[in-house]
Design an enzyme around this catalytic site. Structure first.
Site, PDB file in Angstrom:
ATOM      1  N   HIS A 100       0.985  -1.059  -0.042  1.00 28.76           N
ATOM      2  CA  HIS A 100      -0.042   0.024   0.124  1.00 28.76           C
ATOM      3  C   HIS A 100       0.736   1.014  -0.316  1.00 28.76           C
ATOM      4  CE1 HIS A 100      -4.017   2.121   1.618  1.00 28.76           C
ATOM      5  NE2 HIS A 100      -2.981   3.264   0.992  1.00 28.76           N
TER       6      HIS A 100
ATOM      7  N   HIS B 194       1.280   4.944  -2.154  1.00 35.72           N
ATOM      8  CA  HIS B 194       1.645   5.898  -3.285  1.00 35.72           C
ATOM      9  C   HIS B 194       1.864   6.882  -3.982  1.00 35.72           C
ATOM     10  CE1 HIS B 194      -3.647   5.340  -2.196  1.00 35.72           C
ATOM     11  NE2 HIS B 194      -2.896   5.565  -0.905  1.00 35.72           N
TER      12      HIS B 194
ATOM     13  N   ALA C  23      -8.566  11.637   2.613  1.00 36.19           N
ATOM     14  CA  ALA C  23      -7.977  12.527   1.529  1.00 36.19           C
ATOM     15  C   ALA C  23      -8.685  11.546   0.307  1.00 36.19           C
ATOM     16  CB  ALA C  23      -6.553  12.311   1.605  1.00 36.19           C
TER      17      ALA C  23
ATOM     18  N   ASP D 110       3.870   5.041  11.952  1.00 39.79           N
ATOM     19  CA  ASP D 110       4.688   6.044  11.257  1.00 39.79           C
ATOM     20  C   ASP D 110       4.285   7.113  13.042  1.00 39.79           C
ATOM     21  OD1 ASP D 110       1.780   7.013  11.371  1.00 39.79           O
ATOM     22  OD2 ASP D 110       2.212   8.097  10.348  1.00 39.79           O
TER      23      ASP D 110
ATOM     24  N   ASP E 263       1.175   3.558   3.327  1.00 41.10           N
ATOM     25  CA  ASP E 263       0.804   4.327   2.475  1.00 41.10           C
ATOM     26  C   ASP E 263       0.875   5.663   2.150  1.00 41.10           C
ATOM     27  OD1 ASP E 263      -1.668   5.634   2.128  1.00 41.10           O
ATOM     28  OD2 ASP E 263      -2.694   5.695   4.141  1.00 41.10           O
TER      29      ASP E 263
ATOM     30  N   ALA F 250      -3.380  12.347   5.221  1.00 39.33           N
ATOM     31  CA  ALA F 250      -3.709  12.532   3.657  1.00 39.33           C
ATOM     32  C   ALA F 250      -1.898  11.614   3.526  1.00 39.33           C
ATOM     33  CB  ALA F 250      -3.144  13.688   2.474  1.00 39.33           C
TER      34      ALA F 250
END
Length: 384
Positions: free
Chosen positions: A60, A62, A137, A245, A271, A306
């Site tokens: 996962h 982006h 987001a 995180d 992510d 986001a």
């Protein structure tokens, strides 16, 4: 071919294998694969005081390095891939965000070529089939119910490289879409959802097998209305994604997931968005503006988190040193489990003879010192 130039022995390290950690272990790399034995005169690298673990597998993600998998050119996507490789992620799935259907189909075509070239391990469609109540987001104007015909359109556009769809399965068409995905061997992931406990159970029974970033973008755990979190944690058929995180999850939430699901059902993910491995500033996530400040990405309008700026070497180090998760459990969560889910465990996800020589070298403080992919050093350890 005894001692040939492409044979290397990594010696002296703590080597994490599926069966446990071997002290003063050896990993033999021959060509691009892990070998079972070699001649004595092969090149040897002394990694005493270090750890050798399998290359990380991120299912996962982006983007990174200032580049977006959602909207970037081929070169920009490859920049993101290289950035994450430099942080130990040797196998990576590109995730999209909500957009117009035709645009997502176009992106699927571009990304599928990179999968076929071996640069990516597949495509994950996060949106547009998600709940406006838990959009995070994602652009609310572009959200839609999970129509199986539209799910099939994106699957077809990906030319067999679609690995996962995130769905709000309580929406009309959600359960039928889960069944469609399961029939075609594509992961149906429950996420960005406002589902009840009972609706989540129904989706799992229909074939959903992953929780997209558990806890985030879903109702909280309640004592009278337990919601999706309880259903996802308790079912042995489900693997739960976690973003470790320090922003997305409280340490107690991470501990709860590991305690209840067990290491075999956790997949550590990033992510990540464009700013991962790049820095603070203004970015775009799909059509939405994002500001990254002190390493935390939030929408300019609305202030929702986001994505992240996380890389998996940081997630590994945090999990071991701050959360005190055993190293073997972290390796399982960050390499083996996602590799199994993606159907590539025969090639990656563990240090075993015959598999790709994908590995990460960490020092005694779990700081990344080396990365190898298919037998080639991306970052060669500088020792001494």
């Amino acid at each position: 071919m005894a001692g040939r130039a492409d044979t290397t022995v990594l010696a002296g390290a703590r080597v994490v294998l599926p069966t446990g950690t071997v002290e003063n272990g050896r990993v033999i790399v021959e060509g691009g694969r892990i070998a079972g034995s070699t001649a004595e005169d092969a090149r040897t690298i002394d990694l005493t005081g270090h750890w050798v673990v399998p290359g990380f597998v991120d299912m996962h993600n982006h983007g990174g390095g200032g580049a977006s998998f959602t909207s970037g050119t081929v070169d920009e996507v490859l920049t993101g891939v290289r950035t994450h490789r430099e942080h130990g992620t040797t196998t990576l799935v590109a995730s999209t965000v909500t957009g117009e259907m035709d645009f997502l189909a176009q992106r699927a075509g571009l990304l599928s070529e990179l999968v076929q070239q071996g640069d990516l391990a597949g495509i994950h469609f996060e949106g547009p089939f998600i709940s406006p109540c838990r959009k995070g987001a994602h652009s609310e104007d572009l959200l839609r119910d999970p129509d199986p015909a539209e799910v099939r359109k994106l699957m077809d556009a990906a030319h067999g490289t679609a690995k996962m769809f995130t769905l709000a399965t309580e929406l009309p068409g959600g359960i039928d879409s889960v069944r469609l995905l399961a029939e075609h061997g594509v992961i149906a992931a429950i996420g960005h959802t406002d589902a009840t406990y009972e609706q989540t159970v129904e989706a799992i029974d229909a074939g959903a097998t992953v929780a997209t970033h558990l806890y985030n973008a879903m109702p909280g755990l309640g004592h009278r209305a337990p919601g999706p979190i309880a259903a996802l944690l308790e079912d042995e058929r489900v693997t739960v994604e976690l973003i470790n995180d320090g922003t997305h999850l409280h340490p107690a939430a991470l501990e709860l997931a590991y305690h209840h699901a067990g290491a075999a059902r956790v997949a550590l993910i990033t992510d990540a968005m464009d700013a991962a491995g790049f820095g603070d500033g203004l970015y775009q996530l799909g059509p939405l503006a994002v500001e990254v400040k002190d390493g935390v990405a939030r929408l300019v309008e609305g202030d929702s988190i986001a994505g992240s700026t996380l890389t998996l070497d940081t997630a590994f180090r945090r999990s071991v040193t701050i959360d005190r998760i055993p190293v073997g459990d972290v390796v399982q969560s960050i390499s083996a489990n996602p590799a199994r889910l993606l159907g590539v465990y025969d090639k990656v996800g563990s240090l075993e003879p015959g598999k790709d020589a994908d590995l990460v070298v960490l020092d005694e403080d779990f700081v990344l010192k080396g990365v190898m992919r298919k037998g080639e050093w991306i970052i060669e350890p500088r020792l001494g």
